[in-house]
Design a protein around this motif. Sequence first.
Motif, PDB file in Angstrom:
ATOM      1  N   MET A  43      40.254   3.422  -6.962  1.00 50.71           N
ATOM      2  CA  MET A  43      41.488   3.421  -6.168  1.00 50.71           C
ATOM      3  C   MET A  43      41.424   4.532  -5.122  1.00 50.71           C
ATOM      4  O   MET A  43      40.913   5.618  -5.386  1.00 50.71           O
ATOM      5  N   LYS A  44      41.941   4.216  -3.942  1.00 52.00           N
ATOM      6  CA  LYS A  44      42.070   5.199  -2.866  1.00 52.00           C
ATOM      7  C   LYS A  44      43.539   5.295  -2.478  1.00 52.00           C
ATOM      8  O   LYS A  44      44.165   4.274  -2.152  1.00 52.00           O
ATOM      9  N   ASN A  45      44.088   6.506  -2.529  1.00 50.14           N
ATOM     10  CA  ASN A  45      45.496   6.736  -2.210  1.00 50.14           C
ATOM     11  C   ASN A  45      45.599   7.435  -0.864  1.00 50.14           C
ATOM     12  O   ASN A  45      45.060   8.535  -0.690  1.00 50.14           O
ATOM     13  N   THR A  95      47.661   6.247 -19.240  1.00 52.20           N
ATOM     14  CA  THR A  95      47.334   4.933 -19.808  1.00 52.20           C
ATOM     15  C   THR A  95      46.751   4.008 -18.744  1.00 52.20           C
ATOM     16  O   THR A  95      45.755   3.307 -18.975  1.00 52.20           O
ATOM     17  N   ILE A  96      47.368   4.002 -17.551  1.00 49.97           N
ATOM     18  CA  ILE A  96      46.857   3.161 -16.456  1.00 49.97           C
ATOM     19  C   ILE A  96      45.460   3.607 -16.053  1.00 49.97           C
ATOM     20  O   ILE A  96      44.567   2.785 -15.806  1.00 49.97           O
ATOM     21  N   MET A 126      41.924   1.483 -15.900  1.00 47.42           N
ATOM     22  CA  MET A 126      41.117   1.379 -14.682  1.00 47.42           C
ATOM     23  C   MET A 126      39.666   1.735 -14.962  1.00 47.42           C
ATOM     24  O   MET A 126      38.736   1.080 -14.459  1.00 47.42           O
ATOM     25  N   VAL A 127      39.440   2.773 -15.764  1.00 49.64           N
ATOM     26  CA  VAL A 127      38.082   3.169 -16.111  1.00 49.64           C
ATOM     27  C   VAL A 127      37.406   2.090 -16.948  1.00 49.64           C
ATOM     28  O   VAL A 127      36.226   1.754 -16.754  1.00 49.64           O
ATOM     29  N   ALA A 128      38.162   1.503 -17.882  1.00 49.93           N
ATOM     30  CA  ALA A 128      37.588   0.492 -18.774  1.00 49.93           C
ATOM     31  C   ALA A 128      37.131  -0.742 -18.011  1.00 49.93           C
ATOM     32  O   ALA A 128      36.121  -1.367 -18.374  1.00 49.93           O
ATOM     33  N   ASN A 155      55.527  13.460  -7.571  1.00 48.10           N
ATOM     34  CA  ASN A 155      54.658  12.337  -7.213  1.00 48.10           C
ATOM     35  C   ASN A 155      53.220  12.791  -6.937  1.00 48.10           C
ATOM     36  O   ASN A 155      52.256  12.110  -7.320  1.00 48.10           O
ATOM     37  N   ASP A 156      53.077  13.949  -6.280  1.00 51.60           N
ATOM     38  CA  ASP A 156      51.729  14.460  -6.029  1.00 51.60           C
ATOM     39  C   ASP A 156      51.015  14.801  -7.332  1.00 51.60           C
ATOM     40  O   ASP A 156      49.798  14.614  -7.457  1.00 51.60           O
ATOM     41  N   ASN A 157      51.767  15.293  -8.299  1.00 52.58           N
ATOM     42  CA  ASN A 157      51.180  15.602  -9.602  1.00 52.58           C
ATOM     43  C   ASN A 157      50.682  14.332 -10.289  1.00 52.58           C
ATOM     44  O   ASN A 157      49.597  14.317 -10.893  1.00 52.58           O
ATOM     45  N   LEU A 158      51.431  13.243 -10.181  1.00 55.75           N
ATOM     46  CA  LEU A 158      51.016  11.973 -10.794  1.00 55.75           C
ATOM     47  C   LEU A 158      49.766  11.425 -10.106  1.00 55.75           C
ATOM     48  O   LEU A 158      48.852  10.919 -10.774  1.00 55.75           O
ATOM     49  N   LEU A 159      49.720  11.517  -8.785  1.00 55.37           N
ATOM     50  CA  LEU A 159      48.523  11.060  -8.072  1.00 55.37           C
ATOM     51  C   LEU A 159      47.309  11.921  -8.417  1.00 55.37           C
ATOM     52  O   LEU A 159      46.175  11.429  -8.481  1.00 55.37           O
ATOM     53  N   ASN A 160      47.541  13.202  -8.668  1.00 51.11           N
ATOM     54  CA  ASN A 160      46.456  14.096  -9.059  1.00 51.11           C
ATOM     55  C   ASN A 160      45.903  13.723 -10.431  1.00 51.11           C
ATOM     56  O   ASN A 160      44.698  13.856 -10.680  1.00 51.11           O
ATOM     57  N   ILE A 161      46.769  13.238 -11.337  1.00 50.08           N
ATOM     58  CA  ILE A 161      46.306  12.787 -12.655  1.00 50.08           C
ATOM     59  C   ILE A 161      45.385  11.584 -12.498  1.00 50.08           C
ATOM     60  O   ILE A 161      44.361  11.474 -13.184  1.00 50.08           O
ATOM     61  N   PHE A 162      45.734  10.671 -11.586  1.00 49.56           N
ATOM     62  CA  PHE A 162      44.836   9.537 -11.310  1.00 49.56           C
ATOM     63  C   PHE A 162      43.463  10.026 -10.864  1.00 49.56           C
ATOM     64  O   PHE A 162      42.430   9.503 -11.290  1.00 49.56           O
ATOM     65  N   SER A 163      43.435  11.040  -9.989  1.00 51.98           N
ATOM     66  CA  SER A 163      42.159  11.546  -9.474  1.00 51.98           C
ATOM     67  C   SER A 163      41.322  12.186 -10.573  1.00 51.98           C
ATOM     68  O   SER A 163      40.094  12.082 -10.571  1.00 51.98           O
TER      69      SER A 163
END
Length: 736
Positions: free
Chosen positions: A204-206, A192-193, A197-199, A225-233
């Motif tokens: 973002m840079k992690n 959802t976040i 962000m796309v809209a 946590n790495d899996n969640l950051l990968n979803i952002f990417s």
Amino acid sequence: MKNEPALSSFTLTFAINYGDVTITASVTASVTSFISFITQSVYSLMARTREALLLLLDVSPSMHSVLPDVEKLCSRLIQKKLIYGKNHEVGVILFGTEETENELTKEVGGYEHVKVLQDIKVVDGHLVQSLKHLPQGTCAGDFLDAIVVGVDMLIKKYGETYKGKKHLCLITDALCPLKDPDVGTKEDQVSTIARQMVAFGLRMKNIVVRASLSGEPHMRVIIENDNLLNIFSKKSSAKTLFVDSTTSLRGALKTRDISPVTIFRGDLELSEKMKIKVWVYKKTGEEKFPTLKKYSDKAPSTDKFATHEVKVDYEYKSVEDPSKVVPPEQRIKGYRYGPQVVPISSAEWEAVKFKPEKSVKLLGFTDASNILRHYYMKDVNLFIAEPGNSRATVAVSALARAMKEMNKVAIVRCVWRQGQQSVVVGVLTPNVSEKINIPDSFYFNVLPFAEDVREFQFPSFSNFPVSWQPNEQQQEAADNLVKMLGLAPSGKGEILQPELTPNPALERFYHHLELKSEHQDAAPPPLDNSLKKITEPDPTLLAESQSAIDAFCGQFVIKENPKLKKSTRRFLREKPSGSDEPNGDGSVSDAQAVISMESKPVVTVDKIGNLTPIQDFEAMMSRRDRPDWVDKAIEDMKNKIFGLLENSDEGINYPKAVELLVALRKGCILEQEPKQFNDVLEKVCKICRKRNFSTFFDFLMSKKLSLISKSEAVDSDITDDEARSFIVKSQPKHED
């Protein structure tokens, strides 16, 4: 006085240069609409140069060890923005703090231990000082809460109409477990976040600071946590970098974002009838020191509007009348040719100027193994298909994948701009993407022309005497020493990755600049410890390789060079007058022997004599005060050899001539001059055949003297078989 009528409308003719195309147009508009158009254009142009950055900094207990480096990194970032982007806006959010201070907590509750250190505003010196003293948190840091607060701040401040760049930068170790959402899963919340962000065009840079960790609880949290950051990417414009040292941390956050600009837009010409629309960008570029301007202190201190700029004007005066200034239209460039000066006008220059057509043309394909890495020159460019052109995208992808499969590279000739005088020849290397949303492309590297290549040939150990050659143990120790010099130990990644390694000289320069902004007389600061790992050997890596270093040193005996022996004049000065006692450096007889040698003047050999021709030849070959000593030594030795053969009564000088030939051969191998020796030996054999000197050939056979082959000197044109059979072919036939 009669009033002039007000201007209601006018016609404007203008030209726009877009790359190599010039568009000319005429517009008729009212004054009001024209002013509105200009205002909107200027605002749009200024907005594109603006940037909003929101720093999300983890200050939880697990980050305390790297917090000082985070402070240096962020304060240096703001310091550079004060130089290069004064209109940029920056905000700072801390998470993992004991207190909670953000708007979302007041509006909807939750989002605890997230504190807004500074709202988004134009950068100033106060923010630099604030980032130098970050508070150390006492609670676990939830980076997902910090991202939500940051996204909410950017959306509320800029909305969808802001045309500048909007970035979030997250710095954390991602070791703390995240709270479960009230509805759905954490993956759903991240998705959802990401859509939000796309809209709103947020990037973002992690940066995840991750040292060696162990333990099942840690690993379980890390994987989640790495899996969640990968979803952002995957679902937004986010990029995640993992760093394992403070040095990599300094290089992970780029303090200057340079927008990519195309250097070429046009056709990649594979043939006359086959062309692909491509765009070319600079992939890498050297980050240079900023241009420093001269500063004038002549302006009054009370003048607040003084620019303190130094302007330099040049005046050209006539030689005949120094008081007369020559205007530009009466000046012409002149170029020295010997004692004369040849004038060449700009029109003549234009007439002879090389003007190639703008193009990128394929010259051919070759195996990738034929293009060595050290051939690459200058920066790397990136060839991509024209955006939005599906046919070009498919063509580039097909060509890149075929070249990758066949292990081929393409050689192309490039002229980037119309009227550009320089032509570059380079290699296209296929870059096949592993991600679905990133198309295939090519990397371009400039290749050298023949005059750009500098080949340094070194003689092989096999050309030296056996006593000089290393044994198996010494060779193995040397091989192990070279292997341990790598920055990528077995089982580990590369220690100094180029994309994560900052320039220590530039980092120190900006640090000094920051200090001078506070104190005008500040001295250059010492190099930071995290930057010393770039300029100095890594202690851990050096300790691991100490055994290889010791083994190498143990295989070789260090001997004193007799030419560098300490002068005995100092030895005599240190002894009492008239004393016959030996000194620690040697006996009286030794000292006297050295004195007698030193009393002889050092004679510089400049020609080959009759007494010691071989020693004279070696001395001349070793001279480096002039570049022509090698050629002179070889020429003198040739004359000496031919003289011995010409004046040899019944072969009395044959042994001496062969000795000189052996010395000449050895010297020509060491100096990589095989052709000169081969020419001498062929001429000697020609003389011997003509005069039937069969005895001399027997001497040559006994010494196994032959031509210098390619295996002995790279520049030789003689094969080993030709060298072995040379004497047999050249030997005169014995007559009965």
